[in-house]
Motif scaffolding. Structure first.
Motif, short mmCIF file in Angstrom:
data_model
loop_
_atom_site.label_atom_id
_atom_site.label_comp_id
_atom_site.label_asym_id
_atom_site.label_seq_id
_atom_site.Cartn_x
_atom_site.Cartn_y
_atom_site.Cartn_z
N ALA A 143 0.86 -0.90 0.34
CA ALA A 143 0.20 -0.10 -0.27
C ALA A 143 0.64 1.22 -0.04
CB ALA A 143 -1.22 -0.34 1.18
N THR A 144 0.26 1.72 -0.72
CA THR A 144 1.41 3.72 -0.59
C THR A 144 0.74 4.48 0.73
OG1 THR A 144 -1.01 4.53 -1.13
CG2 THR A 144 0.60 4.20 -3.28
N TYR A 145 1.69 5.59 1.37
CA TYR A 145 2.02 5.96 2.02
C TYR A 145 0.24 7.13 2.59
CZ TYR A 145 2.37 9.69 6.52
OH TYR A 145 2.64 10.07 6.72
N PRO A 146 -0.25 7.17 1.19
CA PRO A 146 -1.44 8.18 1.34
C PRO A 146 -2.33 7.29 1.79
CG PRO A 146 -0.33 9.48 -0.69
CD PRO A 146 0.70 7.76 -0.18
N ASN A 147 -2.47 6.11 1.18
CA ASN A 147 -3.67 4.84 1.56
C ASN A 147 -3.58 4.86 2.78
OD1 ASN A 147 -3.96 2.01 1.76
ND2 ASN A 147 -5.42 2.68 0.41
N MET A 148 -1.85 4.51 3.64
CA MET A 148 -2.07 3.52 5.27
C MET A 148 -2.44 5.00 5.72
SD MET A 148 0.15 0.45 5.01
CE MET A 148 0.37 0.58 6.72
N LYS A 149 -2.03 6.19 5.50
CA LYS A 149 -2.40 7.56 6.24
C LYS A 149 -4.26 7.11 6.48
CE LYS A 149 -1.69 12.33 6.97
NZ LYS A 149 -1.08 13.71 6.10
N GLU A 150 -5.09 7.30 5.42
CA GLU A 150 -6.12 7.11 5.61
C GLU A 150 -6.91 5.69 6.00
OE1 GLU A 150 -9.90 7.10 2.20
OE2 GLU A 150 -8.13 6.97 1.02
N ARG A 151 -6.38 4.43 6.35
CA ARG A 151 -6.37 3.96 7.07
C ARG A 151 -6.29 3.96 7.99
NH1 ARG A 151 -6.75 -0.75 4.63
NH2 ARG A 151 -6.75 -1.31 2.74
N LEU A 152 -5.27 4.98 8.84
CA LEU A 152 -4.55 4.84 10.88
C LEU A 152 -4.86 5.69 11.01
CD1 LEU A 152 -2.17 1.89 9.56
CD2 LEU A 152 -4.48 1.64 10.77
N GLU A 153 -5.14 7.05 10.49
CA GLU A 153 -4.41 8.06 11.13
C GLU A 153 -5.80 8.69 12.68
OE1 GLU A 153 -3.75 12.88 9.93
OE2 GLU A 153 -5.00 11.79 9.03
N ALA A 154 -6.72 7.93 12.10
CA ALA A 154 -7.83 8.09 13.03
C ALA A 154 -7.85 7.00 14.39
CB ALA A 154 -8.65 8.17 12.72
N ALA A 155 -6.87 6.56 13.71
CA ALA A 155 -6.01 5.20 15.48
C ALA A 155 -5.41 5.26 16.18
CB ALA A 155 -6.16 3.78 14.88
N TRP A 175 8.76 5.88 6.27
CA TRP A 175 10.04 5.42 5.33
C TRP A 175 10.22 4.71 4.32
CZ3 TRP A 175 12.96 0.79 6.37
CH2 TRP A 175 14.16 0.81 6.35
N ARG A 176 9.74 3.62 4.02
CA ARG A 176 9.60 3.09 2.70
C ARG A 176 8.97 3.92 1.76
NH1 ARG A 176 6.07 -0.16 1.21
NH2 ARG A 176 7.23 -1.59 0.06
N ALA A 177 8.30 5.23 1.96
CA ALA A 177 8.27 5.50 0.71
C ALA A 177 8.92 6.73 0.41
CB ALA A 177 6.60 6.81 1.23
N ASN A 178 10.15 7.27 1.26
CA ASN A 178 11.10 8.24 1.77
C ASN A 178 10.72 9.47 1.84
OD1 ASN A 178 13.44 6.07 0.29
ND2 ASN A 178 12.13 6.49 -1.44
N ASP A 179 9.43 9.60 2.86
CA ASP A 179 9.19 10.64 3.27
C ASP A 179 9.33 11.02 4.77
OD1 ASP A 179 7.55 12.56 4.25
OD2 ASP A 179 5.62 11.89 3.26
N THR A 180 10.81 11.60 4.52
CA THR A 180 11.65 11.59 5.90
C THR A 180 10.39 12.67 6.73
OG1 THR A 180 13.45 11.91 4.48
CG2 THR A 180 13.95 12.69 7.64
N ALA A 181 10.07 14.08 6.55
CA ALA A 181 9.09 14.61 7.16
C ALA A 181 8.91 13.60 7.86
CB ALA A 181 8.28 15.53 6.66
N ALA A 182 7.00 13.29 7.16
CA ALA A 182 6.31 12.27 7.49
C ALA A 182 6.59 11.16 8.73
CB ALA A 182 5.55 11.63 7.04
N THR A 183 8.41 10.30 8.43
CA THR A 183 8.66 9.30 9.44
C THR A 183 9.15 10.11 11.08
OG1 THR A 183 9.15 8.45 7.41
CG2 THR A 183 10.09 7.69 9.50
N ARG A 184 9.53 11.01 10.55
CA ARG A 184 9.70 11.60 11.85
C ARG A 184 8.62 12.30 12.70
NH1 ARG A 184 13.98 14.13 8.94
NH2 ARG A 184 16.15 13.67 10.16
N GLN A 185 7.78 12.74 12.71
CA GLN A 185 6.34 12.88 12.23
C GLN A 185 5.63 11.76 13.43
OE1 GLN A 185 3.17 13.68 10.32
NE2 GLN A 185 1.80 13.31 11.88
N TRP A 186 6.01 10.79 12.69
CA TRP A 186 5.04 10.02 13.53
C TRP A 186 6.04 9.35 14.76
CZ3 TRP A 186 0.01 10.24 13.03
CH2 TRP A 186 -0.16 10.08 12.12
N LEU A 187 7.43 9.21 14.10
CA LEU A 187 8.35 8.49 15.13
C LEU A 187 8.33 9.40 16.58
CD1 LEU A 187 11.08 8.28 13.39
CD2 LEU A 187 9.54 6.37 14.50
N ASP A 188 8.04 10.64 16.23
CA ASP A 188 8.22 11.95 17.64
C ASP A 188 6.51 11.59 18.80
OD1 ASP A 188 10.33 13.05 16.52
OD2 ASP A 188 9.42 14.82 15.41
#
Length: 217
Positions: A143-155, A175-188
């Protein structure tokens, strides 16, 4: 003299009660029978529901034993039968377990089953979120990162039962999508949540170490 009047009053009351009984005795008896029948019916209903729950619990345990014995096809069939016939609580659990069994042979089909549970408003919020997590785990590599975000953001929101798992999956997907900013957001979010499990926190720190250093301004 007062005793005489008392006797007369008593006789009058007795006569009035007799007339009332003669007039309404059938209705009174019928009402009592209905009350007794209603109580008996409710007790019978409770007994039958308890019996069904006990039978469903035993069947669920047998299906779990099939899973533990690696008899996944038989376990899948057993959980499917429970999902169709068991009392509501066991139906939900059976649907979740059946989808997990399907995942042993067909991950996309299992993800679809989990998605159906997540979209079912008759299911509890926690069970819906669990189904979203399980579907996302199965689809993480495709799945793409946008699809995963749509699925899981509320959870992943604060207070959600499975927010820690949701945040980890979102970090991995970003991270798999090479979106460093988003990766850091969730890790934070993982790092700043005092209730994050230690094992998950360790995995998040390991992923953080793989990210490029933050550029200094």
């Amino acid at each position: 003299m007062s005793e005489l009047f008392d006797e007369v009053d008593e006789e009058v009351r007795r006569e009035q009660l007799k007339k009332l009984w003669d007039k309404y005795s059938i209705l009174i008896i019928a009402g009592m029978i209905l009350i007794i029948a209603a109580v008996g019916g409710w007790r019978g209903y409770q007994y039958l529901e308890a019996k069904k729950a006990a039978e469903a619990g035993a069947a669920f345990d047998r299906a779990v034993e099939l899973t533990e014995a690696n008899k996944h096809a038989e376990a899948e069939a057993a959980f499917a039968d429970l999902a169709a016939k068991a009392p509501f609580g066991y139906r939900v659990l059976a649907r979740l377990r059946m989808a997990a069994e399907v995942a042993e042979r067909d991950r996309p089909a299992a993800a679809k089953l989990f998605d159906e549970i997540a979209a079912d408003r008759s299911v509890g919020v926690a069970e819906q979120d669990l189904a979203r997590i399980r579907a996302a785990q199965l689809l993480l590599e495709t799945a793409t990162y946008p699809n995963m975000k749509e699925r899981l953001e509320a959870a992943a929101a604060p207070g959600s039962t499975f927010r820690h798992s949701a945040r980890e999956l979102l970090a991995l997907s970003a991270w798999r999508a090479n979106d460093t900013a988003a990766t850091r957001q969730w890790l934070d979010m993982i790092a700043n949540d005092g209730e994050t499990p230690p094992s998950l926190r360790s995995r998040a720190e390991a992923l953080q170490a793989l990210l490029p250093p933050v550029a200094k301004s």
